[in-house]
Design a protein around this motif. Structure first.
Motif, PDB file in Angstrom:
ATOM      1  N   LEU A  23       0.804  -1.218   0.000  1.00 26.99           N
ATOM      2  CA  LEU A  23       0.000   0.000   0.000  1.00 26.99           C
ATOM      3  C   LEU A  23       0.839   1.272   0.000  1.00 26.99           C
ATOM      4  O   LEU A  23       0.464   2.278  -0.595  1.00 26.99           O
ATOM      5  CB  LEU A  23      -0.920  -0.027   1.222  1.00 26.99           C
ATOM      6  N   THR A  24       2.017   1.218   0.620  1.00 18.91           N
ATOM      7  CA  THR A  24       2.822   2.424   0.799  1.00 18.91           C
ATOM      8  C   THR A  24       3.096   3.159  -0.508  1.00 18.91           C
ATOM      9  O   THR A  24       3.013   4.377  -0.580  1.00 18.91           O
ATOM     10  CB  THR A  24       4.179   2.054   1.415  1.00 18.91           C
ATOM     11  N   ASN A  25       3.432   2.376  -1.537  1.00 16.41           N
ATOM     12  CA  ASN A  25       3.786   3.006  -2.809  1.00 16.41           C
ATOM     13  C   ASN A  25       2.657   3.835  -3.366  1.00 16.41           C
ATOM     14  O   ASN A  25       2.871   4.840  -4.017  1.00 16.41           O
ATOM     15  CB  ASN A  25       4.151   1.946  -3.830  1.00 16.41           C
ATOM     16  N   PHE A  26       1.466   3.355  -3.104  1.00 18.69           N
ATOM     17  CA  PHE A  26       0.290   4.067  -3.577  1.00 18.69           C
ATOM     18  C   PHE A  26       0.275   5.471  -2.984  1.00 18.69           C
ATOM     19  O   PHE A  26       0.094   6.455  -3.691  1.00 18.69           O
ATOM     20  CB  PHE A  26      -0.929   3.257  -3.143  1.00 18.69           C
ATOM     21  N   TRP A  27       0.549   5.572  -1.698  1.00 21.69           N
ATOM     22  CA  TRP A  27       0.559   6.907  -1.084  1.00 21.69           C
ATOM     23  C   TRP A  27       1.667   7.751  -1.696  1.00 21.69           C
ATOM     24  O   TRP A  27       1.489   8.931  -1.968  1.00 21.69           O
ATOM     25  CB  TRP A  27       0.754   6.852   0.416  1.00 21.69           C
ATOM     26  N   TYR A  28       2.826   7.137  -1.885  1.00 22.62           N
ATOM     27  CA  TYR A  28       3.958   7.900  -2.449  1.00 22.62           C
ATOM     28  C   TYR A  28       3.634   8.393  -3.850  1.00 22.62           C
ATOM     29  O   TYR A  28       3.932   9.514  -4.213  1.00 22.62           O
ATOM     30  CB  TYR A  28       5.214   7.030  -2.523  1.00 22.62           C
ATOM     31  N   LEU A  29       3.069   7.497  -4.643  1.00 17.53           N
ATOM     32  CA  LEU A  29       2.923   7.828  -6.056  1.00 17.53           C
ATOM     33  C   LEU A  29       1.722   8.724  -6.327  1.00 17.53           C
ATOM     34  O   LEU A  29       1.689   9.432  -7.332  1.00 17.53           O
ATOM     35  CB  LEU A  29       2.829   6.552  -6.894  1.00 17.53           C
ATOM     36  N   PHE A  30       0.747   8.695  -5.460  1.00 17.92           N
ATOM     37  CA  PHE A  30      -0.418   9.534  -5.726  1.00 17.92           C
ATOM     38  C   PHE A  30      -0.157  10.997  -5.438  1.00 17.92           C
ATOM     39  O   PHE A  30      -0.849  11.855  -5.961  1.00 17.92           O
ATOM     40  CB  PHE A  30      -1.640   9.041  -4.948  1.00 17.92           C
ATOM     41  N   GLN A  31       0.826  11.278  -4.623  1.00 16.74           N
ATOM     42  CA  GLN A  31       1.080  12.678  -4.285  1.00 16.74           C
ATOM     43  C   GLN A  31       1.524  13.502  -5.505  1.00 16.74           C
ATOM     44  O   GLN A  31       0.917  14.516  -5.821  1.00 16.74           O
ATOM     45  CB  GLN A  31       2.087  12.754  -3.131  1.00 16.74           C
ATOM     46  N   PRO A  32       2.579  13.064  -6.226  1.00 15.69           N
ATOM     47  CA  PRO A  32       2.958  13.859  -7.401  1.00 15.69           C
ATOM     48  C   PRO A  32       1.849  13.928  -8.450  1.00 15.69           C
ATOM     49  O   PRO A  32       1.704  14.927  -9.151  1.00 15.69           O
ATOM     50  CB  PRO A  32       4.179  13.127  -7.962  1.00 15.69           C
ATOM     51  N   ARG A  33       1.055  12.877  -8.517  1.00 16.92           N
ATOM     52  CA  ARG A  33      -0.043  12.884  -9.476  1.00 16.92           C
ATOM     53  C   ARG A  33      -1.017  14.007  -9.133  1.00 16.92           C
ATOM     54  O   ARG A  33      -1.482  14.741 -10.009  1.00 16.92           O
ATOM     55  CB  ARG A  33      -0.731  11.533  -9.405  1.00 16.92           C
ATOM     56  N   GLU A  34      -1.285  14.142  -7.875  1.00 16.52           N
ATOM     57  CA  GLU A  34      -2.163  15.203  -7.401  1.00 16.52           C
ATOM     58  C   GLU A  34      -1.602  16.566  -7.817  1.00 16.52           C
ATOM     59  O   GLU A  34      -2.316  17.456  -8.239  1.00 16.52           O
ATOM     60  CB  GLU A  34      -2.210  15.075  -5.889  1.00 16.52           C
ATOM     61  N   GLU A  35      -0.279  16.703  -7.713  1.00 17.68           N
ATOM     62  CA  GLU A  35       0.361  17.974  -8.075  1.00 17.68           C
ATOM     63  C   GLU A  35       0.260  18.225  -9.574  1.00 17.68           C
ATOM     64  O   GLU A  35       0.100  19.359 -10.020  1.00 17.68           O
ATOM     65  CB  GLU A  35       1.837  17.978  -7.656  1.00 17.68           C
ATOM     66  N   ILE A  36       0.374  17.161 -10.351  1.00 13.19           N
ATOM     67  CA  ILE A  36       0.244  17.318 -11.801  1.00 13.19           C
ATOM     68  C   ILE A  36      -1.143  17.855 -12.121  1.00 13.19           C
ATOM     69  O   ILE A  36      -1.313  18.788 -12.919  1.00 13.19           O
ATOM     70  CB  ILE A  36       0.499  15.982 -12.520  1.00 13.19           C
ATOM     71  N   TYR A  37      -2.155  17.291 -11.463  1.00 12.95           N
ATOM     72  CA  TYR A  37      -3.503  17.786 -11.709  1.00 12.95           C
ATOM     73  C   TYR A  37      -3.653  19.222 -11.268  1.00 12.95           C
ATOM     74  O   TYR A  37      -4.444  19.978 -11.828  1.00 12.95           O
ATOM     75  CB  TYR A  37      -4.536  16.892 -11.023  1.00 12.95           C
ATOM     76  N   GLY A  38      -2.862  19.601 -10.262  1.00 12.96           N
ATOM     77  CA  GLY A  38      -2.875  21.000  -9.849  1.00 12.96           C
ATOM     78  C   GLY A  38      -2.482  21.910 -10.997  1.00 12.96           C
ATOM     79  O   GLY A  38      -3.093  22.959 -11.223  1.00 12.96           O
ATOM     80  N   LEU A  39      -1.467  21.497 -11.739  1.00 14.43           N
ATOM     81  CA  LEU A  39      -1.024  22.316 -12.869  1.00 14.43           C
ATOM     82  C   LEU A  39      -2.092  22.362 -13.958  1.00 14.43           C
ATOM     83  O   LEU A  39      -2.375  23.420 -14.534  1.00 14.43           O
ATOM     84  CB  LEU A  39       0.282  21.750 -13.436  1.00 14.43           C
ATOM     85  N   VAL A  40      -2.687  21.211 -14.230  1.00  9.35           N
ATOM     86  CA  VAL A  40      -3.737  21.178 -15.257  1.00  9.35           C
ATOM     87  C   VAL A  40      -4.885  22.101 -14.842  1.00  9.35           C
ATOM     88  O   VAL A  40      -5.445  22.844 -15.651  1.00  9.35           O
ATOM     89  CB  VAL A  40      -4.235  19.735 -15.476  1.00  9.35           C
ATOM     90  N   GLU A  41      -5.201  22.054 -13.570  1.00 10.81           N
ATOM     91  CA  GLU A  41      -6.290  22.882 -13.061  1.00 10.81           C
ATOM     92  C   GLU A  41      -5.944  24.362 -13.229  1.00 10.81           C
ATOM     93  O   GLU A  41      -6.807  25.172 -13.580  1.00 10.81           O
ATOM     94  CB  GLU A  41      -6.523  22.552 -11.591  1.00 10.81           C
ATOM     95  N   ALA A  42      -4.676  24.686 -13.002  1.00  9.24           N
ATOM     96  CA  ALA A  42      -4.276  26.085 -13.165  1.00  9.24           C
ATOM     97  C   ALA A  42      -4.418  26.522 -14.621  1.00  9.24           C
ATOM     98  O   ALA A  42      -4.680  27.683 -14.916  1.00  9.24           O
ATOM     99  CB  ALA A  42      -2.835  26.263 -12.694  1.00  9.24           C
ATOM    100  N   CYS A  43      -4.258  25.589 -15.541  1.00  9.82           N
ATOM    101  CA  CYS A  43      -4.355  25.931 -16.962  1.00  9.82           C
ATOM    102  C   CYS A  43      -5.799  26.153 -17.389  1.00  9.82           C
ATOM    103  O   CYS A  43      -6.100  27.076 -18.122  1.00  9.82           O
ATOM    104  CB  CYS A  43      -3.765  24.819 -17.815  1.00  9.82           C
TER     105      CYS A  43
END
Ligand code: SF4
Lengths: 165, 592
Positions: B325-345
């Protein structure tokens, strides 16, 4: 000591005692509302936003609904996240029927709610064709915070005793 | 249902088209010449060539099709060994009564080229099945049968695939009402009993048939896998899809060209921008326009970020399924940030619908580059953390190595593309083979692995994240080109709001475009991009009106998933879960 609902009302002011009175229904509903175990019935894009809500950034565990169970026998709120098509509808009904009472349904997103923009030959035009729904969350997809708000609304409804079954 | 645009069976409907000129691809001559060359190959002399197309295109007689396919496949100078796509197109009013075109598209690694074949048929006459040459067409033929009612002779298992058992009629025919539904009840659901692929020597023990899905935690979406078990070993497997068939292709026909964009987001919802790019570039090709440099730049950056997000989710959820499960937490964080950029666009996260035909909806925010740079700096840390937990982890490797294997030859014959093909040893990437958005100016490598197992697919995805980061670094160092983000063509792009309010001309263009939509020239075209899962192609037919006549998407998952039952047979039941994760099936794209 945790403050329980109704506690403050029932206490004699200034006495500092630790007893309280409440109705049993109220207490039960309070407990139910605070420990929702969701069954994610995720089929499409909305399920991804459901995952976001559960994962580290949004973290639904702050509201006591993080115990995601994929078995209908162990859960009490079904979150229908995604488009339900005609081929899937009987499956969804079957899973809903297997959930123990009391059970609630959240319809997440435009598709589950109304078929979304798929007014098409293979898409259920709203899951209320098949299931009773308690909370509708709008959006395509709803943001994770939107879904959280939906869960909190469900909690409120349960605590107010509107959904006693 | 009254709001539905009901399709008439007559092509050329709608307001008087302003553009009935035929579509002429700019490089048609080259393709015509190449087509003539192919026709000189022994065994293909009799083919009718269609001129003026964007690919060498031939019309083939029904009876000859298998022979022609075999020649194209086997001839050493051609080697069209990768089956890309097979689909139907319906022309009910055509002279001669043969209303369907069955279109085949093939790819040759040897010459890096594509070819298109067309076979005409009607409702009754079957077309010989191409299954003996390309196993990868098995499901594609089933799909053409399901949606058009085209019959294929010699197909091993010709039944409905996307729509349900109680469905009647064939939904993509032009005379089928888009909103006509058939209700499936529980008792109509078919029982699937997989054919045994392996006969166990020991017949004393009973075999168990087990259903995974369509609602199962590991099936990310909605897939149904039925396996017959001998102990823990899978001796027979079958898959059933269509639990998310949302009628994309029919919906595309009932909306305008521009309105199709949001539907494309919802195909592979993990990397929505790449789908947007694929569709818009196809229509741009048909219109003969090109998005401005600045738009292409932004799209390239976002596409690569989306590819990273796709792979992160793939690896993350795969690990959850197999218990880490741990990797899921690690990997979802940057994904969330990527969506942040898309949202800003553009204001939307998961499904942005950011592109328009001819460019972008709005310009990127001024701090786009800084935000993207921040991402490029942070992603390696999270990925590195996850990698430290996984790549050399013995438990993980025991689980992944040698499971879900597919050989190079099989992968090609099944029509694999993308990371799954590269993990079987074929270094093929559309970004290199036929670059778009300016990929040819970037320096990056195609990761390959040779084992074809789960571990190989994991490694390839991981390396692809690194290569994407490499592209991103170069792009960000170059800086964003100045200029507009959408073409200056009043027949394609809406004029700016200030002009609409102040100029008569612009007001008229605005009105025309809103009411009559974009009306591309009459013709057909195909364009492909490298999606998260492989070659994502769009084939569009325009009849000159505001609605597409046909939009066909070539879904990479569809081809890959048909081989799934072969990949898991002979393995353990637990491998199903691991394999399903690494092949990364996205139901939205699989079922459309
Ligand atoms: S509501 Fe939108 S995001 Fe959700 S499943 Fe439907 S199309 Fe996808």
């Amino acid at each position: 000591m945790i403050t329980l609902p109704g506690e403050r009302k029932s206490q004699e002011p200034g006495e500092g005692s630790t007893w309280f009175t409440s109705t049993l229904d109220y207490l039960v509903n309070w407990a139910r509302g605070n420990s929702l175990w969701p069954l994610p019935f995720g089929t499409a894009c909305c399920a991804i936003e459901f995952m976001s809500m559960v994962s580290s950034h949004y973290d639904i565990s702050r509201f006591g609904a993080e115990v995601v169970r994929f078995s209908p026998r162990q859960s009490d709120v079904m979150i229908v996240a995604g488009t339900i098509v005609d081929k899937m509808a009987p499956v969804m009904k079957k899973i809903y029927d297997q959930m123990p009472d009391p059970k609630y349904v959240i319809s997440m997103g435009a598709c589950a709610t109304s078929g979304g923009f798929y007014r098409a030959y293979h898409v259920v035009q709203g899951i209320d064709e098949v299931l009773p729904v308690d909370i509708w969350v709008p959006g395509c997809p709803p943001t994770p915070d939107g879904l959280m708000y939906g869960i909190l609304k469900l909690k409120e409804k349960i605590e107010r005793g509107e959904l006693d079954r | 249902m009254s709001t539905m645009t009901r399709l008439s069976s007559v092509p050329y409907t709608g307001p008087a088209p302003t553009n009935r000129n035929p579509y002429v691809p700019h490089n048609a001559e080259a393709f015509d010449r190449r087509g003539a060359e192919i026709r000189r190959t022994k065994g293909l002399e009799g083919l009718d060539q269609e001129l003026g197309q964007d690919l060498p295109t031939f019309r083939v007689d029904r009876a000859d099709i298998v022979g022609v396919l075999r020649t194209l496949h086997d001839d050493p100078s051609l080697q069209f060994i990768l089956p890309l796509d097979l689909f139907g197109v319906d022309y009910p009013n055509r002279d001669g009564g043969e209303r369907f075109d069955v279109v085949y598209q093939l790819y040759s690694f040897e010459n890096n080229e594509r070819v298109r074949l067309k076979v005409r048929t009607d409702e009754q006459t079957p077309v010989p099945s191409s299954y003996p040459v390309y196993r990868g067409f098995e499901w594609f033929e089933r799909e053409a049968y399901d949606l058009y009612g085209i019959r294929f002779e010699g197909h091993p298992d010709l039944r409905r695939i996307l729509t349900h058992e109680a469905f009647q009629g064939h939904a993509l025919r032009k005379d089928y009402d888009p909103a006509l539904r058939w209700i499936l009840t529980e008792k109509d659901i078919s029982r699937i009993v997989p054919k045994l692929a392996i006969e166990p020597e020991d017949t004393e023990f009973e075999r168990v048939t087990l259903n995974l899905g369509p609602s199962h935690p590991a099936t990310h979406g909605t897939l149904r896998i039925v396996v017959t078990l001998d102990g823990e070993t899978i001796v027979g497997a079958d898959t059933e899809i269509g639990y998310l068939h949302r009628c994309f292709e029919k919906m595309a026909e009932t909306h305008t060209w521009q309105q199709v964009i949001p539907f494309t987001d919802r195909l592979n919802y993990m990397s929505a921008i790449i789908n947007n790019v694929g569709y818009c570039m196809t229509v741009e090709k048909l219109l003969g326009i090109k998005a401005p440099e600045r738009a292409e730049y932004i799209l390239l950056v976002l596409s690569e970020l989306m590819r990273i997000a796709d792979h992160l989710v793939c690896i993350g959820t795969n690990m959850v399924d197999i218990g880490a499960l741990t990797n899921f937490w690690y990997l979802f964080q940057p994904r969330e940030e990527i969506y942040g950029l898309v949202e800003a666009c553009c204001g939307a996260r998961l499904l942005p619908s950011y592109t328009r035909i001819g460019g972008l909806a709005v310009d990127a925010p001024p701090d786009f580059i800084e935000k993207a740079r921040r991402l490029v700096e942070m992603i390696p840390r999270y990925v590195g953390d996850a990698e430290k937990l996984l790549t050399k982890n013995r438990i993980f490797r025991e689980r992944m190595e040698g499971t879900g294997v597919i050989s190079k030859e099989d992968a090609i014959n099944w029509g694999f593309t993308g990371p799954c093909l590269r993990a079987s040893g074929v270094p093929h990437d559309i970004r290199k083979a036929s670059p778009y958005l300016g990929y040819e100016t970037y320096d990056f490598d195609i990761p390959v692995a040779y084992e074809g197992d789960n571990y190989a697919r994991y490694l390839v995805r991981l390396e692809e994240i690194r290569q994407s980061l490499r592209i991103l670094k170069q792009a960000l160092d170059r800086g964003m080109p100045e200029g507009p983000v959408i073409v200056d063509d009043p027949y394609v792009a809406l004029p700016p709001k200030e002009k609409v309010y102040n100029e008569m001309e612009s007001l008229i263009y605005h009105f025309k475009l809103i009411m009559h939509g974009i009306q591309p020239p009459v013709g057909e075209t195909y364009f492909q991009v490298e999606g998260g899962n492989g070659e994502l192609g769009f084939y569009v037919v325009s009849d000159g009106t505001k609605n597409p006549y046909r939009v066909r998407v070539r879904p990479p998952c569809f081809a890959i998933y048909q081989a799934f039952r072969q990949m898991i047979t002979g393995g353990q039941i637990a491998d199903v879960i691991a394999t399903l994760g690494t092949v990364n099936i996205i139901a939205g794209e699989l079922d459309r």
